[in-house]
Scaffold this motif. Sequence first.
Motif, PDB file in Angstrom:
ATOM      1  N   ALA A 142      48.365  20.501   0.228  1.00 40.75           N
ATOM      2  CA  ALA A 142      48.495  19.309   1.071  1.00 40.75           C
ATOM      3  C   ALA A 142      49.938  19.116   1.526  1.00 40.75           C
ATOM      4  N   GLY A 143      50.876  19.337   0.619  1.00 41.97           N
ATOM      5  CA  GLY A 143      52.284  19.233   0.991  1.00 41.97           C
ATOM      6  C   GLY A 143      52.688  20.301   1.995  1.00 41.97           C
ATOM      7  N   PHE A 144      52.134  21.500   1.836  1.00 40.84           N
ATOM      8  CA  PHE A 144      52.421  22.588   2.769  1.00 40.84           C
ATOM      9  C   PHE A 144      51.962  22.222   4.179  1.00 40.84           C
ATOM     10  N   VAL A 145      50.754  21.679   4.281  1.00 39.66           N
ATOM     11  CA  VAL A 145      50.221  21.262   5.578  1.00 39.66           C
ATOM     12  C   VAL A 145      51.130  20.199   6.202  1.00 39.66           C
ATOM     13  N   LYS A 146      51.522  19.213   5.405  1.00 38.11           N
ATOM     14  CA  LYS A 146      52.406  18.153   5.925  1.00 38.11           C
ATOM     15  C   LYS A 146      53.752  18.731   6.345  1.00 38.11           C
TER      16      LYS A 146
ATOM     17  N   LEU B 121      57.923  24.415   1.188  1.00 36.83           N
ATOM     18  CA  LEU B 121      57.375  25.687   1.674  1.00 36.83           C
ATOM     19  C   LEU B 121      56.902  25.547   3.123  1.00 36.83           C
ATOM     20  N   GLY B 122      56.266  24.421   3.418  1.00 34.12           N
ATOM     21  CA  GLY B 122      55.790  24.195   4.780  1.00 34.12           C
ATOM     22  C   GLY B 122      56.923  24.092   5.780  1.00 34.12           C
ATOM     23  N   ASN B 123      58.000  23.404   5.387  1.00 29.83           N
ATOM     24  CA  ASN B 123      59.160  23.297   6.280  1.00 29.83           C
ATOM     25  C   ASN B 123      59.755  24.667   6.575  1.00 29.83           C
TER      26      ASN B 123
ATOM     27  N   ARG C 296      57.395  26.674   8.908  1.00 31.51           N
ATOM     28  CA  ARG C 296      57.292  26.156  10.276  1.00 31.51           C
ATOM     29  C   ARG C 296      58.041  27.038  11.263  1.00 31.51           C
ATOM     30  N   LYS C 297      59.118  27.696  10.787  1.00 33.96           N
ATOM     31  CA  LYS C 297      59.916  28.544  11.668  1.00 33.96           C
ATOM     32  C   LYS C 297      59.198  29.849  12.002  1.00 33.96           C
ATOM     33  N   ARG C 298      58.210  30.229  11.186  1.00 34.32           N
ATOM     34  CA  ARG C 298      57.521  31.508  11.381  1.00 34.32           C
ATOM     35  C   ARG C 298      56.092  31.345  11.873  1.00 34.32           C
ATOM     36  N   ILE C 299      55.506  30.164  11.668  1.00 31.10           N
ATOM     37  CA  ILE C 299      54.124  29.923  12.078  1.00 31.10           C
ATOM     38  C   ILE C 299      54.129  28.972  13.263  1.00 31.10           C
TER      39      ILE C 299
ATOM     40  N   ILE D 248      53.007  20.671   9.894  1.00 25.65           N
ATOM     41  CA  ILE D 248      52.589  19.917  11.088  1.00 25.65           C
ATOM     42  C   ILE D 248      52.953  18.439  11.028  1.00 25.65           C
ATOM     43  N   GLY D 249      53.530  17.971   9.916  1.00 24.87           N
ATOM     44  CA  GLY D 249      54.014  16.595   9.846  1.00 24.87           C
ATOM     45  C   GLY D 249      53.004  15.565   9.393  1.00 24.87           C
TER      46      GLY D 249
END
Length: 247
Positions: free
Chosen positions: A16-20, A213-215, A218-221, A23-24
């Motif tokens: 859930a944290g990764f998704v946030k 991890l999500g932040n 974000r630079k690669r996905i 995409i915020g």
Amino acid sequence: MDITFIALAALTFTLAGFVKGVIGLGLPTVAMGLLGSAIPPAQAAALLLFPTIVTNIWQMASGPGLGAMVRRLWPMLLLAGTCTWLASGLLTNGNPRLALAGLGAALIANAAIGLRPRPFPRLPPQHEGWAGPLAGAATGVVTGATGVSVIPLAPYLGSLGLPRDQMVQALGLSFTVTMVGLASAFGQAGVYSDGLAWASALCLIPAMAGMALGNAARKRISPETFRRWFYFGLLALGAQLIARGFG
């Protein structure tokens, strides 16, 4: 809580944290959807309160002009928090199967809004006086019944035409208010026990790790590609929850 559930909670909040982080948004939606399949929705909602409130306060405080945003949205915020508190009995004392089906419906509605190809129609400023409180009250009822605050809050805020940074801040502010209302109601109803409160606080650790991890990812996905697949996943998860609720 046995080791299996601890592992499930850690994985859920990391995801859930990764998704946030990418995409915020999406932390409470993902957490409620996955945990709601394993434990009663009221307990799942109680478990996600601390990570949701902390991350949304961070999101709210990082944007520009918080005071002006509060002055503009306070009627909506007041009704959203109050109606969340009043409607929380639908989640704590209602039929668990209906709560599960309601959560599934909320996830599907959230996905349908996220997959919408066109932006929301602009709401003329002169209509904010009645539309804001109405959206806040409806959001409070949905939050109290399902633990998810997106509907119809996100469409309403999207109709205001806010710049991206202000939109992110407005979402964080609104989600903070509804989750504080839910936490207050859960505490009064005895759902938010000391043990569950500590477990909720500990869930902040994997949630923050997932956001980091999500932040980075974000630079690669491509955020838009990830967002699209995320909402497709919500559709499938929502349909599964509805099937379980009525099965």
